[in-house]
Design a protein around this motif. Structure first.
Motif, PDB file in Angstrom:
ATOM      1  N   LEU A  27     -11.007 -26.151  18.729  1.00 26.97           N
ATOM      2  CA  LEU A  27      -9.753 -25.765  19.382  1.00 26.97           C
ATOM      3  C   LEU A  27      -8.800 -26.937  19.570  1.00 26.97           C
ATOM      4  O   LEU A  27      -7.620 -26.729  19.830  1.00 26.97           O
ATOM      5  N   SER A  28      -9.305 -28.164  19.464  1.00 27.84           N
ATOM      6  CA  SER A  28      -8.453 -29.340  19.657  1.00 27.84           C
ATOM      7  C   SER A  28      -7.642 -29.688  18.419  1.00 27.84           C
ATOM      8  O   SER A  28      -6.795 -30.586  18.472  1.00 27.84           O
ATOM      9  N   ALA A  29      -7.881 -28.990  17.316  1.00 30.29           N
ATOM     10  CA  ALA A  29      -7.132 -29.274  16.085  1.00 30.29           C
ATOM     11  C   ALA A  29      -5.635 -29.084  16.324  1.00 30.29           C
ATOM     12  O   ALA A  29      -5.222 -28.162  17.033  1.00 30.29           O
ATOM     13  N   PRO A  30      -4.800 -29.939  15.747  1.00 26.60           N
ATOM     14  CA  PRO A  30      -3.349 -29.896  16.025  1.00 26.60           C
ATOM     15  C   PRO A  30      -2.691 -28.567  15.669  1.00 26.60           C
ATOM     16  O   PRO A  30      -1.699 -28.182  16.274  1.00 26.60           O
ATOM     17  N   ASN A  31      -3.235 -27.849  14.678  1.00 28.68           N
ATOM     18  CA  ASN A  31      -2.590 -26.606  14.239  1.00 28.68           C
ATOM     19  C   ASN A  31      -2.987 -25.397  15.087  1.00 28.68           C
ATOM     20  O   ASN A  31      -2.481 -24.298  14.871  1.00 28.68           O
TER      21      ASN A  31
END
Length: 641
Positions: free
Chosen positions: A214-218
């Motif tokens: 969930l921490s991915a930028p997208n």
């Protein structure tokens, strides 16, 4: 004369460059259930890549708000708008799968060529089907380029501890169903994720994997969670719903806690100032003659506004927990040679432990390893296969289980408590009525006469906690106590337990909760092995991650060495000639060995001849072994090169 209260400040640390696109706009929405107003006139937006958490007390409508935004329910008024073309994924707080279809069928619950092809292939592969049917399924998967999607499905399911793709979903535990629902949401890689308590029923390793996902930028995220560590690591904005007002904190949970304290200071100072003004105006009102002029009437109207503002109550109460714990003797709970298995699955094997007065023990390990079974063994709810559990005579046990209260649909909240006791003894000789006790757990008079079945998940957990503590236990067993409780209740429970002189046994993956309360841990390592750890949960996880990283480094190092060896172990020209020579000489030596054995059999009666032949045979055999070892080494080098 006019009086006004400044709006609450927006707290924001230095921000990066503005995001590119607005994904969601919520405009002045309201929702009511019967006479109960959940929220009113709420507006906010969500930008691409933003990760926002909604924080509020249980029963204030957080889950209903998410359902309205996800389109599951409709608001009474207002509008909710997503940017065109966005895919939205929604995870409900409560998941119930009653059907008997398989896990892979539930995961791919749609009718499209790729999903149909994957389901067909997985069913055939699970049955070890061979022949034309399997070959046709493989060809179909290849034609549709479905192998990458199939691999992602398996990766997600395995990541959430779900490995048997043919298992019927109605045989999964509640936690496994929640994890399957989470995997279903993630599989389509939606543009906006709306998640209600996503960390419930996940172990720490799974929570960390979810944090990374969930921490991915997208990823654009809107969620409700009680997991304060998760909020710190993932979210960049906290929206607090309190007193019917949305306040935005542009930062993670730690920033929110710090700035909320500042907001409360500003609000309290403002209220004190308004109350001072109101007292001055009240004196004027009392002195004013009955015949008032236009200016006097205007000032009187302003006074009415001031009175309303100064009289606002910003105290929504805190959960007030108090029990009268009885004396605890030296013997609490003792386990000797405790052993329990289910088939080939060992829960605990030959476990010996003695729980002492004042112990605060956390029980940790991956999901499905047997932690809940273990506490059921220690509390004698379950019989062991071998060994014995002894509970001291002075022990008053309180058990707060994962399943919560099993309530009749027609039972009111007050009746739940009265069924246990009309009056509850408290510390210092005091007593409370059932109604007074419920008020301490933030159930007002109106809520006390609601049907228990209408309570939110968090309110049901709070009621369950009330019924457990009213028995005044001196040994308290808490199995996943933080699930569904709001953050203020969690803080109150932590403070209460931290100051309480009773024994605690806690099963939880909540790092804040465990670090604050537990002085030692029992760590489940699998195959029945349970070890003691006399440090914090965070330190344990750091050690485990360091060990995992070292193992990964070792595997990489071995692979690198093998790669280097493969690069340097190519046969030289001389070794190639030697290998060819050995290939020719080995058959001749084998033939010589057979001839010597045959000759020895023919001359068995001639002792001297047999002795000479045996010496020759020993030399041939030794040469064969040497030449065979050399051939094997050179052949391996040839393959590696």
């Amino acid at each position: 004369m006019t009086f006004a209260v400044p709006p609450p400040p927006t707290f924001a640390p230095p921000q990066p460059a503005a995001r590119l696109m607005n994904c969601l706009s919520v405009e002045r929405i309201s929702k009511r259930y019967g006479p109960r107003l959940l929220f009113e006139d709420i507006s906010f937006g969500l930008e691409k890549g933003q990760k926002t958490a909604i924080v509020a007390r249980n029963g204030t409508g957080k889950s209903t708000l998410l359902k309205c935004i996800a389109g599951i329910e409709s608001p009474d008024q207002g509008t909710i708008t997503f940017n065109k073309g966005l895919r939205v994924g929604y995870l409900d707080q409560n998941v119930h799968m009653a059907g008997s279809r398989s896990l892979v069928d539930e995961m791919l619950d749609r009718n499209d060529p790729v999903s149909n092809a994957i389901r067909a292939y997985e069913h055939l592969a699970a049955k070890h089907t061979e022949g034309d049917a399997l070959n046709a399924a493989i060809v179909r998967m290849t034609e549709l380029d479905a192998w990458d999607h199939e691999a992602r499905i398996k990766r997600l399911l395995f990541q959430f501890g779900l490995r048997d793709l043919e298992q019927p979903v109605n045989t999964l535990s509640g936690g496994q169903q929640k994890r399957l629902a989470m995997a279903k949401v993630l599989i389509d890689m939606p543009d906006v994720l709306i998640l209600d308590e996503p960390t419930n029923h996940l172990d720490l390793a799974m929570i960390e994997q979810l944090e990374a996902e969930l921490s991915a930028p997208n990823v654009t995220l809107l969620l409700v969670t009680h997991d304060r560590w998760f909020l710190d690591n993932v979210c960049d904005e906290i929206i607090e719903l309190e007193f019917g007002v949305f306040t935005r904190f542009k930062g993670n949970y730690s920033w929110y806690v710090e700035k909320k304290a500042e907001l409360e200071e500003v609000r309290n100072a403002t209220q004190q100032h308004l109350r001072g003004l109101m007292r001055s105006e009240l004196e004027w009102v009392r002195k004013m003659p009955r015949a008032r002029g236009t200016k006097s009437k205007s000032r009187l109207q302003a006074f009415d506004t001031l009175k309303e503002l100064a009289g606002r109550d910003f105290d929504h109460g805190q959960v007030s927990i108090d029990i009268k714990s009885t004396r605890l003797g030296g013997k609490v709970i003792e386990a000797r040679n405790l052993t329990k298995s289910f088939g080939d699955r060992k829960i605990v094997a030959h476990f010996n432990y003695s729980l002492k007065a004042g112990d605060r023990i956390g029980i940790v390990g991956p999901n499905g390893i047997g932690k809940s079974t273990f506490v059921q063994l220690l509390t004698k709810q379950l019989e062991p296969d071998a060994g014995k559990v002894t509970i001291g005579d002075t022990v008053v046990l309180g058990y707060f289980g994962q399943q919560g209260l099993q309530l009749k649909e027609d039972l009111r909240v007050i009746e739940v408590v009265r069924a246990i006791a009309e009056e509850i003894p408290m510390s210092k000789g005091r007593t409370l009525s059932a109604s007074q006790l419920l008020e301490r757990f933030l159930f007002d008079k109106e809520q006390q006469y609601q049907y228990a079945s209408t309570l939110s998940g968090g309110e049901r957990r709070r009621l369950h906690l009330c019924t457990v503590l009213m028995a005044n236990p001196n040994v308290l067993v808490l199995d996943e106590p933080t699930n569904d409780l709001d953050i203020p209740t969690l803080n109150a429970l932590e403070d209460f337990l931290a100051d309480l002189g009773i024994c605690l046994l806690i099963v939880s993956h909540d790092r804040f909760f465990m670090d604050k309360l537990c002085t030692k841990l029992l760590v489940f390592e699998g195959d029945g092995v349970v070890k003691e750890w006399v440090h914090t949960y965070t330190e344990l996880r750091e050690m485990q991650k360091a060990r995992e990283q070292n193992e990964v480094k070792e595997v990489k190092a071995v692979k690198e060495v093998r790669k280097e060896q493969a690069a340097t172990n190519k046969l030289t020209y001389g070794e190639r000639l030697e290998l060819k020579k050995i290939d020719k000489e080995l058959p001749a030596l084998e033939k010589k060995k057979e001839e010597l054995l045959a000759e020895m059999a023919a001359k068995a009666a001639d002792h001297h001849a047999v002795m000479e032949l045996s010496i020759k045979l020993e030399k041939v055999t030794s040469e064969l072994e040497r030449m065979g070892d050399r051939w094997l080494l050179l052949s391996e080098k040839e393959e590696a090169g």
